[in-house]
Motif scaffolding. Structure first.
Motif, short mmCIF file in Angstrom:
data_model
loop_
_atom_site.label_atom_id
_atom_site.label_comp_id
_atom_site.label_asym_id
_atom_site.label_seq_id
_atom_site.Cartn_x
_atom_site.Cartn_y
_atom_site.Cartn_z
N VAL A 167 1.08 -1.31 -0.11
CA VAL A 167 -0.18 -0.05 -0.72
C VAL A 167 1.03 1.20 0.07
O VAL A 167 0.55 2.05 -0.89
CB VAL A 167 -0.83 -0.11 1.17
N GLY A 172 -2.59 1.24 -2.48
CA GLY A 172 -4.47 0.41 -2.61
C GLY A 172 -4.21 -0.36 -3.21
O GLY A 172 -3.06 -0.81 -4.49
N VAL A 230 -2.49 -4.46 0.91
CA VAL A 230 -4.06 -3.75 0.39
C VAL A 230 -5.26 -4.64 0.51
O VAL A 230 -4.72 -5.47 0.64
CB VAL A 230 -3.44 -4.06 -1.35
N TYR A 341 -11.56 4.69 -0.25
CA TYR A 341 -11.39 4.16 1.05
C TYR A 341 -11.35 4.73 2.15
O TYR A 341 -11.48 4.64 3.00
CB TYR A 341 -9.89 4.73 0.35
#
Length: 352
Positions: A167, A172, A230, A341
């Motif tokens: 990440v 991500g 992730v 997110y």
């Protein structure tokens, strides 16, 4: 007119599509290539007849002969390299996503305005032939206003590992890697309305499933089965100021029967499906019709799409066209992705 002198920064897997496409354009000379791994850069240089190899992008950007660069590096380096390239007077084509955060995106946008150069975000699906066909139907009012879209990009097993699963470098997982493509495709064809709110969920339930046998998938060069930070999958409802909405779900790994790629648009006068195959739905004389265009590829042609994107970028650098994927669209997409997110992290809808 002299040939456009182009450099490619980052010699990983996606650079192959850029290098091949530049080589396929008669107005381009591949001038230089840069990678932290000198051996990998040298191998690409030899394959594509490139005479200059760098391991430091700052040294490359100091060469005044370079007109434009493609940035094919880890996501966390897109912003600093883009800004440095713009400040060095180069046109920039950066792979998606534009960067990792909205703050970085705004900094890149300011650099574009300061420099007077063009930054094209690598939303390659915008340049595809099937996208162009749907866009022409929309531009002529055939489908009316698109008020709803939904897209899925589901992999049963397909966490590439390496930097993709880190990440810190990627920003991500499937949402920022593959979700960005289908979200952008829907948003672009909806007329790029301003985002109003997002409600999203991300899940870390399965990991990279390195234990699975008998099912092959792409692995990054630096694949490490022990490292994965992730999400496995994500879903979201994205609302826009004009009342339109997008429903999306994406995954690197999921207990699904099969992989799935679907992109569907619904308008007041008709609809369209771009994936798995292009189909247009309309209504004539009180009858609903499914229209199938007679074209070379009803689905996205990866190689042809990249060639069209690169050809377009070259014409932008030559002053013949304006890019279809400008920096401000990259900023808006980062607002959407980061909003999803953040919504998942906080467990509530995010408004802009």
């Amino acid at each position: 007119m002299s040939k456009l002198q182009v450099a490619v920064i980052g010699a990983g897997s996606i650079s192959e599509m850029h290098l091949r496409s530049y080589q396929g354009n008669p107005d381009v000379e591949l001038y230089a290539i840069c990678d932290l791994n000198e051996e990998r850069a040298k191998a690409k240089a030899e394959k594509y007849g490139i005479n200059r190899v760098f391991t430091d992008y700052k040294e490359l950007l100091a060469d005044s002969a370079i007109d434009a660069v493609s940035i094919c590096t880890w996501n966390n380096s897109h912003a600093p390299i883009s800004i440095a390239a713009l400040e060095a007077g180069k046109h920039v084509l950066t792979e998606k996503p534009l960067c990792k955060t909205v703050e970085e995106a705004l900094a890149v946008e300011k650099a574009v305005h300061r420099s007077g150069k063009t930054l094209q975000v690598g939303f390659v699906r915008r340049y595809a032939s099937n996208t162009g066909i749907v866009k022409s139907f929309l531009d002529h009012g055939e489908l009316g206003e698109i008020y709803y879209a939904k897209a899925s990009c589901i992999r049963r097993l397909g966490n590439p590992g390496g930097w993709f699963s880190d990440v810190e470098r990627s920003g991500g997982g499937p949402l920022i890697d593959v979700g960005v493509h289908v979200i952008d495709l829907c948003w672009y064809l909806m007329g790029r309305p301003k985002v109003k709110s997002v409600s999203g969920n991300t899940y870390n339930k399965l990991g990279n499933r390195a234990n699975v046998k008998n099912l092959a998938f792409y692995k990054a060069a630096d694949y490490d089965s022990t490292h994965n930070t992730v999400e496995d999958m994500a879903n979201a409802l994205i609302r826009f100021e004009n009342g339109a909405s997008i429903l999306v779900d994406v995954s690197f790994t999921l207990h699904a029967k099969e992989d799935e790629l679907t992109v569907k648009l619904y308008g007041e006068k008709g609809g369209a499906e771009l994936e798995p195959e292009l189909s247009i739905v309309t209504e004539k004389y009180d009858t609903i019709l499914n229209l199938t265009p007679q074209i070379n590829n009803l689905s996205f042609d990866f190689v042809a799409g990249f060639q069209q994107e690169i050809n377009y970028f070259v014409e932008v650098c030559q002053g013949k066209k304006e890019t279809l994927s400008p920096v401000q669209d990259g900023v808006e997409m980062m607002k959407i992705l980061c909003g999803i997110y953040e919504s998942s992290r906080l467990g509530k809808e995010i408004s802009f």
